[in-house]
Motif scaffolding. Sequence first.
Motif, PDB file in Angstrom:
ATOM      1  N   ASP A  70       0.850  -1.188   0.000  1.00 17.94           N
ATOM      2  CA  ASP A  70       0.000   0.000   0.000  1.00 17.94           C
ATOM      3  C   ASP A  70       0.887   1.240   0.000  1.00 17.94           C
ATOM      4  OD1 ASP A  70      -1.940   1.929   0.296  1.00 17.94           O
ATOM      5  OD2 ASP A  70      -3.089   0.774   1.764  1.00 17.94           O
ATOM      6  N   SER A 125      -1.539   5.315   2.887  1.00 17.53           N
ATOM      7  CA  SER A 125      -2.516   5.009   3.920  1.00 17.53           C
ATOM      8  C   SER A 125      -2.092   5.770   5.167  1.00 17.53           C
ATOM      9  CB  SER A 125      -2.507   3.493   4.179  1.00 17.53           C
ATOM     10  OG  SER A 125      -3.455   3.144   5.149  1.00 17.53           O
ATOM     11  N   TYR A 175      -1.775  -8.213   2.795  1.00 18.48           N
ATOM     12  CA  TYR A 175      -0.847  -7.089   2.606  1.00 18.48           C
ATOM     13  C   TYR A 175       0.345  -7.241   3.551  1.00 18.48           C
ATOM     14  CZ  TYR A 175      -3.384  -4.068  -0.623  1.00 18.48           C
ATOM     15  OH  TYR A 175      -3.962  -3.525  -1.738  1.00 18.48           O
ATOM     16  N   LEU A 194      -4.535   1.189  -6.294  1.00 12.06           N
ATOM     17  CA  LEU A 194      -5.738   1.010  -5.478  1.00 12.06           C
ATOM     18  C   LEU A 194      -5.468   1.515  -4.055  1.00 12.06           C
ATOM     19  CD1 LEU A 194      -8.009  -2.108  -5.493  1.00 12.06           C
ATOM     20  CD2 LEU A 194      -7.540  -0.863  -3.402  1.00 12.06           C
ATOM     21  N   THR A 195      -6.203   2.546  -3.671  1.00  9.73           N
ATOM     22  CA  THR A 195      -6.167   3.025  -2.285  1.00  9.73           C
ATOM     23  C   THR A 195      -7.571   3.487  -1.909  1.00  9.73           C
ATOM     24  OG1 THR A 195      -5.801   5.364  -2.816  1.00  9.73           O
ATOM     25  CG2 THR A 195      -3.830   3.997  -2.583  1.00  9.73           C
ATOM     26  N   THR A 196      -7.806   3.620  -0.622  1.00 11.23           N
ATOM     27  CA  THR A 196      -8.996   4.345  -0.153  1.00 11.23           C
ATOM     28  C   THR A 196      -8.545   5.596   0.597  1.00 11.23           C
ATOM     29  OG1 THR A 196      -9.072   3.081   1.907  1.00 11.23           O
ATOM     30  CG2 THR A 196     -10.403   2.248   0.085  1.00 11.23           C
ATOM     31  N   HIS A 211      -7.000   5.549   3.163  1.00 14.84           N
ATOM     32  CA  HIS A 211      -7.446   5.184   4.520  1.00 14.84           C
ATOM     33  C   HIS A 211      -7.035   6.247   5.528  1.00 14.84           C
ATOM     34  CE1 HIS A 211      -7.839   2.927   8.282  1.00 14.84           C
ATOM     35  NE2 HIS A 211      -6.703   3.486   8.593  1.00 14.84           N
ATOM     36  N   PHE A 258      -9.168   0.849   5.170  1.00 17.77           N
ATOM     37  CA  PHE A 258      -8.500  -0.051   4.228  1.00 17.77           C
ATOM     38  C   PHE A 258      -9.072  -1.449   4.221  1.00 17.77           C
ATOM     39  CE2 PHE A 258      -5.896  -0.400   8.143  1.00 17.77           C
ATOM     40  CZ  PHE A 258      -5.888  -1.774   8.318  1.00 17.77           C
ATOM     41  N   TYR A 290     -10.696  -2.900   0.955  1.00  9.94           N
ATOM     42  CA  TYR A 290     -10.053  -3.090  -0.355  1.00  9.94           C
ATOM     43  C   TYR A 290     -10.720  -4.206  -1.155  1.00  9.94           C
ATOM     44  CZ  TYR A 290      -6.123   0.004   0.797  1.00  9.94           C
ATOM     45  OH  TYR A 290      -5.341   1.078   1.104  1.00  9.94           O
ATOM     46  N   THR A 322      -2.314  -3.326  -6.769  1.00  6.45           N
ATOM     47  CA  THR A 322      -2.131  -3.556  -5.331  1.00  6.45           C
ATOM     48  C   THR A 322      -0.733  -4.047  -4.964  1.00  6.45           C
ATOM     49  OG1 THR A 322      -3.004  -5.797  -5.584  1.00  6.45           O
ATOM     50  CG2 THR A 322      -4.577  -4.090  -4.969  1.00  6.45           C
TER      51      THR A 322
END
Lengths: 570, 252
Positions: free
Chosen positions: A55, A58, A110, A379-381, A383, A389, A392, A438
């Motif tokens: 990641d 984050s 992860y 790909l991230t949110t 977080h 997270f 995902y 990812t």
Amino acid sequence: MELLIKNGAVFDPVNGIKGDKTDISVKDGKIVNNVSSKATVLDAGGRLVMAGGVDAHSHIAGAKVNVGRMMRPEDSRSGISPRTKITRPCTGYTVPNVYAMGYRYAQMGYTTVFEAAQAIMKARHTHEELEEIPIIDKGALTLFGSNWPTMDFVREKNMDKLAAYVAWGLLASRGFGIKCVNPGGGEMWGFGKNVTGLDDVVPSFDVTPREIIVSLMKVNEMLGLPHSVHLHCNNLGNPGNYKTTLASMELANQVKASKDRQVMHVTHLLFNSWGGTNWGDFESKADEIANFLNNHDNITGDMGQMIFGSATTMTADGPKQYANAKLLHAKWSNGDVELEDASGVVPIYYVKQISVHAIMWAIGLELALLTKDPYKMLLTTDHPNGGPFVNYSEVISLLMSNKKRQEEIKTVHEAVHAKTKLPGLDRELDFSEIAIMTRAGTSKVLGLLDTKGHLGVGADADISIYDIKPDQIDPSVEHAKIKSAFSSAAYTIKGGQVVVKDGQITATPLGRTYWVDAKVPQQHHDEMMKDIVRKFKNYYSIQLANYMVQDEYVSHPQVIKAGAIPVEVN
Amino acid sequence: MQTVTIKPRKEIKISVEAENISPDKFGGKTEKEIQSLVAWMGNQKTTLGELFSVKVEGSGPAADTKIVLEGDFSRVKRIGEGMTAGLIMINGNVDMHLGAKMSGGKISVKGNVDSWAGREMKGGELIVEGNAAYYLGAGYRGESCGMRGGKITVLGNALDFVGEHMCGGEIFVKGNTGILPGLSNNGGKIVIGGNTSRPGSEMSKGTIIVNGKVDEMMPVFKLEGDEAVDGVTYKKYTGDVIGNGKGLLYVK
Ligand SMILES: [Zn+2]
């Protein structure tokens, strides 16, 4: 210790493996060509095997994460799990406790996570938490975008001093790279103001966001840092901001990369791809952003995907957070880090039937589906800004299934039809593309592709196995299975050790902390330090001697060397 | 109709968490099954049967279940938590979090209730013949919505923060309340029969009616004039003006 993983359906885009049954040999924490007959054999049984997840953005540790915990005691009422023989108790959803960060990432497969923003002055706190986060490797990006020394050296156009300051700041914070958040805005927030675009002048420093961004990119490449400048654009969270975002991305053309990677990473683009002029005519401009990325090779981005439900926004973008708190009538925490930026924390609840939220949700997915090359859209949110997270797997299943997206679209505000292009996008990502977004892509963007994000010989033996047989599943139809598998790994292997089995933590080794030790000519360092000493004497509330993070705070360091090299400027 | 009578086997000195005392958990169950339900005493896991004698008469679903608590429950927390139907009759005092998050049914208490009774309640009815402590019908720490629906009636007095962060429902306190009733109120209605102090600070929506004396008014309300509510004339205020709030505060 030797390990042989047999019968895995391996997806390793870096090494061109697309689901072939490939054996993976592990010795002493690394992937090797072959192992002896004494190796422990793990039969993957035809299940999906990927490199451990990485990641690149984050918020897992440090001052603002902890402020989030303090101001959201209600968050810790969810996600409660009691201690076991090897794990500590866990709490929280958007702002989990320190230990849960490591367990939950590992449970998703992860193995490496980068904290996206630490102020140098607060870095000791970041490392205190990083040291306690179990299992995963980690690192932290250091904020430079509104620091007084940065702006002084930019105004003086003295790139040698700026490079020396960045090198010293990374050492002082044991940081991994340059984070630049709403450059100039953090400083102006100290006076209740903000910058509105690339060419606003920051008073008392007489510099513009444009100059700050370009200068930081230049010194990033002068220093040959593994990662590029990591930019949180100006105007984030304002309708119409896509123009500022495009103009910022244009700046990447002014600098040549010192390595095989981008010169600018633009983060959580979901919050920067907004059209319209107000909340009434708010619309997606994800297509414009994706189109730009499709036509430029020196720039990458990440989604910052939004997840409906509870989130906690936390950022060095202090002025944005004040506006958010006013808009939402929400709790608000404001931070001022003396000469180094600002910060703010505001809880938010994303609701499917609120048009702006539904459009935001669609924007993140549009960005991923419209950007052709998954190496350019991670790909991230963000977080926990877009959402925690742990979601995902939800994002992965949405990207892999148009059917799921169409089902979701039926449940959200109808504005997604008129204001976004998502309903008409039928692209469905495959396992290789997910592995890039990812793993391979995140590692490449961070500059860690030699040891992370793939399963070739010499890579760290960070491996995840998911309970899916790729040749027997149609992700488009069986999206629920995809989501369930990616939320809970069948196995997570970290440095050759099984740390998760069937979604349960089985071992809790301590991961390493990556930081970058960049060398500059002594004379540049000495000149820069004269200014720093003066700033400490006149402005800082602490002594220079107490400023630097000591080695004691980073007991498992992974130091990457970098240093001043000439940079070619277009 | 099912009636379940529960009595402490001996005096309870260490506090007990007994969210399983609820018609939803007892409905259709035998004595044995009820006795085996989990409870915690301090940090020790135990069962309801270990702590209480349990008598069951008849059988029926939650909606047809009446639970009678006899004896001293003043160290027993979380009774009726999340209940959706049925009836709990409590003959003495109870500890904190009575009827928290309940969405239906009725709880009736002859004695006093400790803090956070009716916390984050969504529906149903809670009647207290004695006094209530702090945070009646409020939200728990950090929560943006306390009580969201249903009705709480207290015939005695209540302490501070009645209906803090309340978003809906009704609270009636016949006696006096402590400071800051309706703090950060965001909906619902609080009626205070007696006196209070500093009602309605940070209010954004909702209604507070004070029939007794207000010791101190917060300076964040705007006087709108006199208005009659149910035939009684009050001074009508709106606020909290700092947050552009639309709350209504009626004071005699
Ligand atoms: Zn972020």
